[in-house]
Motif scaffolding. Structure first.
Motif, mmCIF file in Angstrom:
data_model
loop_
_atom_site.group_PDB
_atom_site.id
_atom_site.type_symbol
_atom_site.label_atom_id
_atom_site.label_comp_id
_atom_site.label_asym_id
_atom_site.label_seq_id
_atom_site.Cartn_x
_atom_site.Cartn_y
_atom_site.Cartn_z
ATOM 1 N N GLU A 82 0.795 -1.229 0.000
ATOM 2 C CA GLU A 82 0.000 0.000 0.000
ATOM 3 C C GLU A 82 0.826 1.276 0.000
ATOM 4 O O GLU A 82 0.401 2.279 -0.555
ATOM 5 C CB GLU A 82 -0.925 0.018 1.220
ATOM 6 C CG GLU A 82 -2.032 -1.008 1.158
ATOM 7 C CD GLU A 82 -2.896 -1.020 2.411
ATOM 8 O OE1 GLU A 82 -2.803 -0.087 3.240
ATOM 9 O OE2 GLU A 82 -3.673 -1.974 2.567
ATOM 10 N N TRP A 83 2.001 1.262 0.634
ATOM 11 C CA TRP A 83 2.707 2.509 0.884
ATOM 12 C C TRP A 83 4.081 2.646 0.244
ATOM 13 O O TRP A 83 4.593 3.762 0.140
ATOM 14 C CB TRP A 83 2.832 2.745 2.392
ATOM 15 C CG TRP A 83 1.508 2.913 3.046
ATOM 16 C CD1 TRP A 83 0.860 2.007 3.846
ATOM 17 C CD2 TRP A 83 0.629 4.030 2.943
ATOM 18 N NE1 TRP A 83 -0.348 2.505 4.240
ATOM 19 C CE2 TRP A 83 -0.522 3.754 3.695
ATOM 20 C CE3 TRP A 83 0.711 5.245 2.273
ATOM 21 C CZ2 TRP A 83 -1.586 4.643 3.819
ATOM 22 C CZ3 TRP A 83 -0.341 6.129 2.392
ATOM 23 C CH2 TRP A 83 -1.469 5.828 3.151
ATOM 24 N N VAL A 84 4.709 1.554 -0.162
ATOM 25 C CA VAL A 84 6.063 1.670 -0.710
ATOM 26 C C VAL A 84 5.988 1.871 -2.219
ATOM 27 O O VAL A 84 5.420 1.063 -2.941
ATOM 28 C CB VAL A 84 6.918 0.432 -0.348
ATOM 29 C CG1 VAL A 84 8.273 0.497 -1.036
ATOM 30 C CG2 VAL A 84 7.090 0.351 1.164
ATOM 31 N N PRO A 99 4.816 7.705 0.207
ATOM 32 C CA PRO A 99 4.174 9.023 0.181
ATOM 33 C C PRO A 99 4.550 9.796 1.451
ATOM 34 O O PRO A 99 4.898 9.199 2.476
ATOM 35 C CB PRO A 99 2.677 8.697 0.182
ATOM 36 C CG PRO A 99 2.581 7.292 -0.294
ATOM 37 C CD PRO A 99 3.834 6.615 0.174
ATOM 38 N N PRO A 100 4.471 11.128 1.410
ATOM 39 C CA PRO A 100 4.796 11.926 2.602
ATOM 40 C C PRO A 100 4.003 11.465 3.825
ATOM 41 O O PRO A 100 2.813 11.179 3.744
ATOM 42 C CB PRO A 100 4.397 13.349 2.184
ATOM 43 C CG PRO A 100 4.530 13.343 0.698
ATOM 44 C CD PRO A 100 4.114 11.959 0.266
ATOM 45 N N GLY A 101 4.717 11.358 4.950
ATOM 46 C CA GLY A 101 4.084 10.987 6.216
ATOM 47 C C GLY A 101 3.928 9.506 6.461
ATOM 48 O O GLY A 101 3.428 9.096 7.497
ATOM 49 N N SER A 102 4.370 8.668 5.529
ATOM 50 C CA SER A 102 4.141 7.226 5.634
ATOM 51 C C SER A 102 5.377 6.411 6.006
ATOM 52 O O SER A 102 5.268 5.242 6.327
ATOM 53 C CB SER A 102 3.600 6.684 4.304
ATOM 54 O OG SER A 102 2.466 7.393 3.916
ATOM 55 N N ALA A 103 6.543 7.018 5.949
ATOM 56 C CA ALA A 103 7.780 6.259 6.132
ATOM 57 C C ALA A 103 7.866 5.603 7.511
ATOM 58 O O ALA A 103 8.272 4.447 7.630
ATOM 59 C CB ALA A 103 8.989 7.157 5.894
ATOM 60 N N ASN A 104 7.472 6.316 8.552
ATOM 61 C CA ASN A 104 7.593 5.775 9.905
ATOM 62 C C ASN A 104 6.739 4.529 10.106
ATOM 63 O O ASN A 104 7.158 3.564 10.747
ATOM 64 C CB ASN A 104 7.226 6.851 10.935
ATOM 65 C CG ASN A 104 7.715 6.521 12.309
ATOM 66 O OD1 ASN A 104 8.794 5.966 12.469
ATOM 67 N ND2 ASN A 104 6.928 6.853 13.301
#
Length: 152
Positions: A82-84, A99-104
């Motif tokens: 979903e996020w990478v 996406p911004p804000g999702s790395a953590n």
């Protein structure tokens, strides 16, 4: 109180108590003299990588390391898909773009999954550096994460 201090309190409460809602965390913070909105608590939970699980007949928030290994792997696969956006080998590191804000969120899931090939992660806003364990080929780890990302 700083954001880090607030998040440490939340982490302690999730580990020690059965916290079932964001509103409950807002109330606990208020009793501790800390003003926080539900939106702030929601962002804190996301950044901490906390997840809701059903345990002992009730639904509660838990920290990533409190998730059973099978569930941690399942969560990692879902978050990778979903996020990478990209997995890029770079020397003895991998660079994962989100996406911004999702790395953590993704970095917490990588750490919680306990992959032998991953020594650790460092997350920014939209970039994760993944330190590869000694003796491990970064390209093979990138391939493994890519396969997990695509569900193959």
């Amino acid at each position: 109180m700083t954001k880090n201090q607030r998040q440490l309190l939340i982490t302690d409460w999730l580990r020690e108590h059965q916290v079932g809602s964001q509103e409950e965390l807002v109330a606990r913070l208020s009793l501790a003299g800390i003003n926080a909105t539900q939106a702030t608590v929601s962002r804190d939970l996301l950044e901490l990588g906390a997840v809701k699980l059903k345990r002992g007949g009730s639904i509660r928030y838990v920290m990533p390391d409190q998730v059973e290994p099978g569930r941690a792997a399942e969560k990692l696969d879902r978050l990778l898909a979903e996020w990478v956006e990209a997995i890029i080998p770079a020397g003895n590191l991998l660079v994962l773009k989100t996406p911004p804000g999702s790395a953590n969120l993704v970095a917490n899931a990588l750490d919680a999954a306990g992959l032998d090939e991953v020594a650790g992660t460092l997350a920014g806003d939209d970039t994760i550096f993944v330190a590869i364990a000694d003796g491990t080929n970064p390209y093979s780890v990138a391939g493994m994460l890519q396969r997990r990302r695509s569900g193959a």
